[in-house]
Design a protein around this motif. Structure first.
Motif, PDB file in Angstrom:
ATOM      1  N   LYS A 117     -26.680 -72.139 185.603  1.00  0.00           N
ATOM      2  CA  LYS A 117     -26.088 -70.839 185.935  1.00  0.00           C
ATOM      3  C   LYS A 117     -25.094 -70.467 184.844  1.00  0.00           C
ATOM      4  O   LYS A 117     -24.345 -71.316 184.348  1.00  0.00           O
ATOM      5  N   THR A 118     -25.105 -69.188 184.461  1.00  0.00           N
ATOM      6  CA  THR A 118     -24.150 -68.693 183.464  1.00  0.00           C
ATOM      7  C   THR A 118     -23.090 -67.851 184.157  1.00  0.00           C
ATOM      8  O   THR A 118     -23.415 -66.904 184.886  1.00  0.00           O
ATOM      9  N   ILE A 119     -21.848 -68.229 183.944  1.00  0.00           N
ATOM     10  CA  ILE A 119     -20.697 -67.535 184.523  1.00  0.00           C
ATOM     11  C   ILE A 119     -19.945 -66.836 183.392  1.00  0.00           C
ATOM     12  O   ILE A 119     -19.654 -67.441 182.352  1.00  0.00           O
ATOM     13  N   SER A 120     -19.643 -65.551 183.609  1.00  0.00           N
ATOM     14  CA  SER A 120     -18.925 -64.769 182.600  1.00  0.00           C
ATOM     15  C   SER A 120     -17.467 -64.619 182.987  1.00  0.00           C
ATOM     16  O   SER A 120     -17.145 -64.374 184.154  1.00  0.00           O
ATOM     17  N   VAL A 121     -16.604 -64.782 181.997  1.00  0.00           N
ATOM     18  CA  VAL A 121     -15.172 -64.529 182.174  1.00  0.00           C
ATOM     19  C   VAL A 121     -14.882 -63.160 181.596  1.00  0.00           C
ATOM     20  O   VAL A 121     -15.096 -62.922 180.404  1.00  0.00           O
ATOM     21  N   LYS A 122     -14.428 -62.248 182.441  1.00  0.00           N
ATOM     22  CA  LYS A 122     -14.137 -60.889 182.003  1.00  0.00           C
ATOM     23  C   LYS A 122     -12.673 -60.569 182.277  1.00  0.00           C
ATOM     24  O   LYS A 122     -12.068 -61.135 183.188  1.00  0.00           O
ATOM     25  N   ALA A 123     -12.124 -59.660 181.483  1.00  0.00           N
ATOM     26  CA  ALA A 123     -10.713 -59.307 181.654  1.00  0.00           C
ATOM     27  C   ALA A 123     -10.488 -57.849 181.322  1.00  0.00           C
ATOM     28  O   ALA A 123     -11.134 -57.279 180.435  1.00  0.00           O
ATOM     29  N   ASP A 124      -9.551 -57.249 182.062  1.00  0.00           N
ATOM     30  CA  ASP A 124      -9.042 -55.929 181.691  1.00  0.00           C
ATOM     31  C   ASP A 124      -7.998 -56.142 180.600  1.00  0.00           C
ATOM     32  O   ASP A 124      -7.158 -57.056 180.696  1.00  0.00           O
ATOM     33  N   ILE A 125      -8.051 -55.316 179.566  1.00  0.00           N
ATOM     34  CA  ILE A 125      -7.119 -55.465 178.449  1.00  0.00           C
ATOM     35  C   ILE A 125      -5.936 -54.528 178.669  1.00  0.00           C
ATOM     36  O   ILE A 125      -6.106 -53.314 178.821  1.00  0.00           O
ATOM     37  N   ASN A 126      -4.750 -55.104 178.702  1.00  0.00           N
ATOM     38  CA  ASN A 126      -3.528 -54.364 178.979  1.00  0.00           C
ATOM     39  C   ASN A 126      -3.374 -53.187 178.013  1.00  0.00           C
ATOM     40  O   ASN A 126      -3.516 -53.333 176.801  1.00  0.00           O
ATOM     41  N   ALA A 127      -3.089 -52.017 178.582  1.00  0.00           N
ATOM     42  CA  ALA A 127      -2.917 -50.823 177.755  1.00  0.00           C
ATOM     43  C   ALA A 127      -1.715 -50.946 176.822  1.00  0.00           C
ATOM     44  O   ALA A 127      -1.606 -50.201 175.840  1.00  0.00           O
ATOM     45  N   GLY A 128      -0.820 -51.878 177.126  1.00  0.00           N
ATOM     46  CA  GLY A 128       0.341 -52.073 176.271  1.00  0.00           C
ATOM     47  C   GLY A 128       0.155 -53.139 175.208  1.00  0.00           C
ATOM     48  O   GLY A 128       1.092 -53.444 174.456  1.00  0.00           O
ATOM     49  N   ALA A 129      -1.036 -53.715 175.117  1.00  0.00           N
ATOM     50  CA  ALA A 129      -1.294 -54.745 174.107  1.00  0.00           C
ATOM     51  C   ALA A 129      -1.311 -54.110 172.717  1.00  0.00           C
ATOM     52  O   ALA A 129      -1.501 -52.898 172.566  1.00  0.00           O
ATOM     53  N   ALA A 130      -1.111 -54.941 171.697  1.00  0.00           N
ATOM     54  CA  ALA A 130      -1.029 -54.446 170.330  1.00  0.00           C
ATOM     55  C   ALA A 130      -2.350 -54.627 169.598  1.00  0.00           C
ATOM     56  O   ALA A 130      -3.007 -55.672 169.724  1.00  0.00           O
ATOM     57  N   ALA A 131      -2.737 -53.621 168.845  1.00  0.00           N
ATOM     58  CA  ALA A 131      -3.914 -53.751 167.993  1.00  0.00           C
ATOM     59  C   ALA A 131      -3.680 -54.886 166.999  1.00  0.00           C
ATOM     60  O   ALA A 131      -2.571 -55.079 166.504  1.00  0.00           O
ATOM     61  N   GLY A 132      -4.716 -55.653 166.743  1.00  0.00           N
ATOM     62  CA  GLY A 132      -4.609 -56.777 165.825  1.00  0.00           C
ATOM     63  C   GLY A 132      -4.457 -58.115 166.512  1.00  0.00           C
ATOM     64  O   GLY A 132      -4.650 -59.163 165.879  1.00  0.00           O
ATOM     65  N   GLU A 133      -4.108 -58.116 167.795  1.00  0.00           N
ATOM     66  CA  GLU A 133      -4.051 -59.377 168.530  1.00  0.00           C
ATOM     67  C   GLU A 133      -5.452 -59.991 168.602  1.00  0.00           C
ATOM     68  O   GLU A 133      -6.470 -59.280 168.569  1.00  0.00           O
TER      69      GLU A 133
END
Length: 333
Positions: A117-133
């Motif tokens: 079985k393949t399990i995916s880890v998904k996340a919402d990316i914080n709108a306050g995160a910085a480009a380049g991280e």
């Protein structure tokens, strides 16, 4: 003449060695490996970004697992973390603790594996995160009801964050409100108008949970209509009360403007009980920005969960009348 020498008797061939019997697989054991995806670019503010796909091979029930954030990013960058199996969300949102670790657990089992079985880890990316991280996850531990997992830890690839203006989808008020209906086919159980702006989006999946008191067996044949056209069908609720309309293989393009989403079902029982359908989280709507090809986070009037009113199922009644042509008379004893 000399008598010819008697030919030597050929040596008896050696008996082939008996092949070793393969070791029997250990029941309840899992081998963990990375299935993808490759490093990519994520967009600040996007929804349900896939951080890693892990394949678990073997058999057993997983009751807990832990993930560690990797890369040069803040613990708040993945604002909500989920486990998915294909289009189906398996968990509620988890958050990274101060050590950059998110834990998921369910004593009854997060999921079970039989073969692979393949399990995916998904996340919402914080709108306050910085480009380049840079952001990824490492699977550090897996707990099973019996047996153990090998191959840990396993790290996903690192992706880089970038800034962009994504399309938007806003769901309006949900109907029907509190009401009562007779059991029957094609009962409207959830409806909302979604307004698409900035650019077209593609609908890849949408999931609803039934939170009323009706039994799973008493409601079936769920259909999703968008703009009056049926685009998905699910036979029955799963054991957690969810239906997931999976359009991944043929996403539906939603042009800018208003689109009416409607869910109907056949109610075949449940008198005295009720139905209430709910779009629980933004993560339950897979909406792909047609330009940047990443998921966007929908909004809803009043916030999520976006739920219908309580729809009560009326009790049935039976009426008996005598036909005028039917003979009648007093009964004597």
């Amino acid at each position: 003449a000399a008598t010819p020498a008697t030919p030597a008797t050929p040596a008896t061939p050696a008996t082939p060695a008996t092949p070793a019997t393969p070791a029997a697989p250990v029941a309840g054991g899992l081998a963990v490996s990375l299935a993808g995806p490759a490093a990519s670019t994520l967009v600040v503010g996007q929804a349900t970004a896939t951080l890693a796909d892990f394949t678990l091979t073997g058999s057993g029930t997983v009751t807990a697992l832990s993930l560690k954030r990797i890369g040069v990013s803040a613990n708040t960058t993945p604002s909500n973390v989920y486990l998915f199996e294909g289009a189906v969300r398996l968990t509620d949102a988890g958050t990274m603790n101060s050590e950059g670790v998110v834990n998921f657990s369910d004593p009854n089992g997060l999921f079970s594996v039989a073969d692979a079985k393949t399990i995916s880890v998904k996340a919402d990316i914080n709108a306050g995160a910085a480009a380049g991280e840079t952001l990824g996850v490492q699977l550090t531990s897996v707990t099973m009801s019996a047996g153990s997992a090998t191959g840990l830890p396993v790290s996903g690839n690192l992706s880089t964050l970038a800034a962009a203006t994504l399309a938007a989808v806003a769901f309006g008020a949900v109907t029907p409100g509190t009401t009562s209906v007779d059991a029957g086919n094609d009962v409207a159980i959830w409806e909302s108008t979604a307004t698409v702006s900035t650019r077209d989006v593609k609908l890849t999946r949408v999931a609803f949970r039934q939170i009323g008191s009706i039994n799973i067996a008493d409601i079936k044949n769920f259909r999703l209509l968008v703009g009056g056209t049926q685009v998905g069908q699910v036979a029955a609720l799963n054991t957690a009360g969810y239906i997931t309309f999976d359009l991944t293989s043929a996403p539906l393009t939603l042009a800018t403007g208003a689109k009416v989403f409607r869910v109907i079902a056949d109610v075949i029982g449940g008198a005295g009980r009720n139905v209430q359908m709910s779009l629980r989280r933004a993560a339950d709507a897979g909406l792909l920005d047609s330009s940047f090809n990443v998921n966007l986070a929908a909004t809803a009037t009043g916030g999520f969960a976006a739920s219908s009113g309580v729809i009560s199922i009326n009790s049935g009644s039976v009426s008996v009348t005598r036909m005028s042509t039917s003979p009648s008379g007093n009964v004597t004893t």
